[in-house]
Design a protein around this motif. Structure first.
Motif, PDB file in Angstrom:
ATOM      1  N   MET A   1       0.481  -1.702  -0.135  1.00 51.18           N
ATOM      2  CA  MET A   1      -0.146  -0.030   0.335  1.00 51.18           C
ATOM      3  C   MET A   1       0.942   1.084  -0.241  1.00 51.18           C
ATOM      4  SD  MET A   1      -3.370  -1.051   0.686  1.00 51.18           S
ATOM      5  CE  MET A   1      -4.535   0.223   1.235  1.00 51.18           C
ATOM      6  N   TYR A   2       0.356   2.670  -1.165  1.00 58.40           N
ATOM      7  CA  TYR A   2       0.766   3.669  -0.852  1.00 58.40           C
ATOM      8  C   TYR A   2      -0.004   4.542   0.203  1.00 58.40           C
ATOM      9  CZ  TYR A   2       3.232   1.833  -4.711  1.00 58.40           C
ATOM     10  OH  TYR A   2       4.376   0.799  -5.724  1.00 58.40           O
ATOM     11  N   LYS A  27      12.316   2.893   9.346  1.00 55.29           N
ATOM     12  CA  LYS A  27      12.692   1.566   9.654  1.00 55.29           C
ATOM     13  C   LYS A  27      12.593   0.738  10.269  1.00 55.29           C
ATOM     14  CE  LYS A  27      16.901   4.834   8.418  1.00 55.29           C
ATOM     15  NZ  LYS A  27      17.792   5.905   9.393  1.00 55.29           N
ATOM     16  N   SER A  28      11.163   0.379  10.739  1.00 58.99           N
ATOM     17  CA  SER A  28      10.570  -0.446  11.737  1.00 58.99           C
ATOM     18  C   SER A  28       9.732  -1.615  10.678  1.00 58.99           C
ATOM     19  CB  SER A  28       9.774  -0.003  12.761  1.00 58.99           C
ATOM     20  OG  SER A  28       8.556   0.354  12.451  1.00 58.99           O
ATOM     21  N   LYS A  29      10.151  -2.200  11.227  1.00 62.92           N
ATOM     22  CA  LYS A  29       9.364  -3.633  10.854  1.00 62.92           C
ATOM     23  C   LYS A  29       7.827  -3.142  10.908  1.00 62.92           C
ATOM     24  CE  LYS A  29      11.833  -7.380  11.739  1.00 62.92           C
ATOM     25  NZ  LYS A  29      12.415  -8.064  13.345  1.00 62.92           N
ATOM     26  N   GLU A  30       7.334  -2.748  11.629  1.00 60.35           N
ATOM     27  CA  GLU A  30       5.511  -1.618  11.546  1.00 60.35           C
ATOM     28  C   GLU A  30       4.945  -1.527  10.684  1.00 60.35           C
ATOM     29  OE1 GLU A  30       4.453  -0.385  15.739  1.00 60.35           O
ATOM     30  OE2 GLU A  30       6.411   0.655  15.315  1.00 60.35           O
ATOM     31  N   ILE A  31       6.038  -0.843   9.753  1.00 63.04           N
ATOM     32  CA  ILE A  31       5.591  -0.827   8.917  1.00 63.04           C
ATOM     33  C   ILE A  31       4.824  -1.075   7.775  1.00 63.04           C
ATOM     34  CG2 ILE A  31       7.474  -0.241   7.202  1.00 63.04           C
ATOM     35  CD1 ILE A  31       6.743   2.239   6.575  1.00 63.04           C
ATOM     36  N   LYS A  32       5.027  -2.342   7.856  1.00 62.52           N
ATOM     37  CA  LYS A  32       5.217  -3.979   7.228  1.00 62.52           C
ATOM     38  C   LYS A  32       5.305  -3.382   5.168  1.00 62.52           C
ATOM     39  CE  LYS A  32       2.857  -6.084  10.622  1.00 62.52           C
ATOM     40  NZ  LYS A  32       1.300  -5.244  11.018  1.00 62.52           N
ATOM     41  N   LYS A  33       4.309  -3.879   4.806  1.00 62.17           N
ATOM     42  CA  LYS A  33       4.271  -2.971   3.604  1.00 62.17           C
ATOM     43  C   LYS A  33       4.199  -1.741   2.828  1.00 62.17           C
ATOM     44  CE  LYS A  33       4.274  -7.663   1.822  1.00 62.17           C
ATOM     45  NZ  LYS A  33       4.307  -9.226   0.986  1.00 62.17           N
ATOM     46  N   LYS A 230       2.431  11.489  13.918  1.00 58.35           N
ATOM     47  CA  LYS A 230       1.865  10.823  14.535  1.00 58.35           C
ATOM     48  C   LYS A 230       0.413  10.021  13.859  1.00 58.35           C
ATOM     49  CE  LYS A 230      -0.009   9.298  19.237  1.00 58.35           C
ATOM     50  NZ  LYS A 230      -1.151   8.988  18.982  1.00 58.35           N
ATOM     51  N   LYS A 231      -0.375  11.191  14.033  1.00 54.40           N
ATOM     52  CA  LYS A 231      -1.790  10.248  13.119  1.00 54.40           C
ATOM     53  C   LYS A 231      -0.947  10.025  12.017  1.00 54.40           C
ATOM     54  CE  LYS A 231      -4.604  14.372  14.493  1.00 54.40           C
ATOM     55  NZ  LYS A 231      -4.885  15.907  14.181  1.00 54.40           N
ATOM     56  N   PHE A 232      -0.642  10.286  11.000  1.00 56.29           N
ATOM     57  CA  PHE A 232       0.535  10.078   9.376  1.00 56.29           C
ATOM     58  C   PHE A 232       0.429   8.686  10.070  1.00 56.29           C
ATOM     59  CE2 PHE A 232       3.160   9.848   5.689  1.00 56.29           C
ATOM     60  CZ  PHE A 232       2.073   9.797   4.818  1.00 56.29           C
ATOM     61  N   ILE A 233       1.359   7.714  10.770  1.00 63.52           N
ATOM     62  CA  ILE A 233       1.457   7.176  11.470  1.00 63.52           C
ATOM     63  C   ILE A 233       1.165   5.755  11.542  1.00 63.52           C
ATOM     64  CG2 ILE A 233       3.529   5.612  12.899  1.00 63.52           C
ATOM     65  CD1 ILE A 233       5.501   8.075  12.904  1.00 63.52           C
TER      66      ILE A 233
END
Ligand code: PGA
Length: 241
Positions: A1-2, A27-33, A230-233
Motif C-alpha cells: 500500500m502507498y 525503518k521499523s518492522k511496523e511499517i509492514k509493506k 503521529k496521525k500519519f503513522i
C-alpha cells in the motif's frame, strides 16, 4: 500500500523536526509493506530529501508546469526540474488546481511531460457535490480519465487518486459500498495493465478502519492528517492491523 502525504501550502524549515518520528517508523518492522511518499511544497523538497537520505521514504511535488523545456515562465517549475532535484513523483490534476482553471487538456500535457521526465504521476480525479447529486459521478470520472490520459499508451507510472471534491478537507467520506463500486469502475476503464488506485479525501485515524476495507485499493492520498507525524503513522499502522 502507498501512503502519500500531500502537505499542500503548509510547512517550513521547522517542520523538518516532525519527520524524525516518521523516519524511525519507516525503518521499523511496523511499517509492514507500506510505502511512504511525501509531497511537501517546492521550497522543502531538497531539505526533505536530505532528511530522508538513509531511509526509503520517497519524495514528490504537488504540481508542475506543463512545458518540458526550460523557458520564460516566471514563478513556475517543470517536471524536468523536479526530477533533477530528486523528486520521483508529482501530483497532477488536484481539484484545488482544477478549480483555479486547470483544464483536462493542460493536465494531459503535464502528465505526458512528467512521464518524459521519468516521474511517477499521481493523477487526481473526482466529482463535485452537485455532480454527485445529479448522479453524474461516473460520467465525470470517465471524462477526466479519457481526456487526462489521452494518447498516453504506457500507463505503468500512473497512479489514479480518486478524490471526491466534496470529501477533501470536510471530514466526509463516501460509503464504503460506493467506494468499492467506484474503484471497480475506474479499474474497468483499463484493459491491460491496471493502474494503481488511491483514495483521497479526509482520510484520518478514525475512518481508516472503514476505508481499509475498500477492495482492490492500492493506498491513500492524505492531506491534513499527514502533517501530523503521529496521525500519519497511525493511519499506516491501522491499515495493517
Ligand atoms: P484531506 O486532503 O486529506 O485534507 O481531505 C486530501 C487531498 O486534498 O489530497
Amino acid at each position: 500500500m502507498y501512503f502519500v502525504a500531500n502537505w499542500k501550502m503548509f510547512g517550513n524549515l521547522k517542520s523538518l523536526n516532525t519527520l524524525n518520528k516518521v523516519i524511525k517508523f519507516s525503518k521499523s518492522k511496523e511499517i509492514k509493506k507500506g510505502r511512504l511518499i511525501y509531497c511537501p511544497p517546492y521550497t522543502l523538497i531538497s531539505s526533505f530529501l536530505k532528511k530522508f537520505e538513509n531511509c526509503l521514504i520517497d519524495l514528490g511535488a504537488q504540481n508542475c508546469h506543463e512545458s518540458d523545456v526550460y523557458g520564460s515562465h516566471t514563478g513556475f517549475i517543470n517536471s524536468r526540474m523536479l526530477k533533477n532535484v530528486g523528486a520521483n513523483y508529482v501530483i497532477i490534476g488536484h481539484s484545488e488546481n482544477r478549480r483555479k482553471g486547470e483544464t483536462d487538456k493542460l493536465i494531459n500535457i503535464k502528465i505526458k511531460n512528467a512521464i518524459k521526465a521519468k516521474l511517477k504521476i499521481i493523477f487526481c480525479i473526482g466529482e463535485t457535490i452537485s455532480e454527485k447529486n445529479k448522479g453524474k459521478t461516473k460520467l465525470i470520472l470517465s471524462k477526466q480519465i479519457k481526456l487526462g490520459l489521452k494518447k498516453i499508451k504506457i500507463k505503468s507510472n500512473i497512479f489514479i487518486a480518486y478524490e471526491p471534491v466534496w470529501s477533501i478537507g470536510t471530514g466526509k467520506i463516501p460509503k464504503i459500498r460506493e467506494l468499492d463500486q467506484i474503484i471497480k469502475f475506474i479499474k474497468g476503464k483499463f484493459k491491460d495493465k491496471l493502474p494503481k488506485i488511491l483514495y483521497g479525501g479526509s482520510v484520518n485515524t478514525q475512518n481508516i478502519n472503514d476505508l481499509k476495507q475498500i477492495s482492490n485499493l492500492d493506498g491513500f492520498l492524505i492531506g491534513g492528517a499527514s502533517q501530523n507525524a503521529k496521525k500519519f503513522i497511525d493511519i499506516v499502522k491501522k491499515t495493517y492491523s
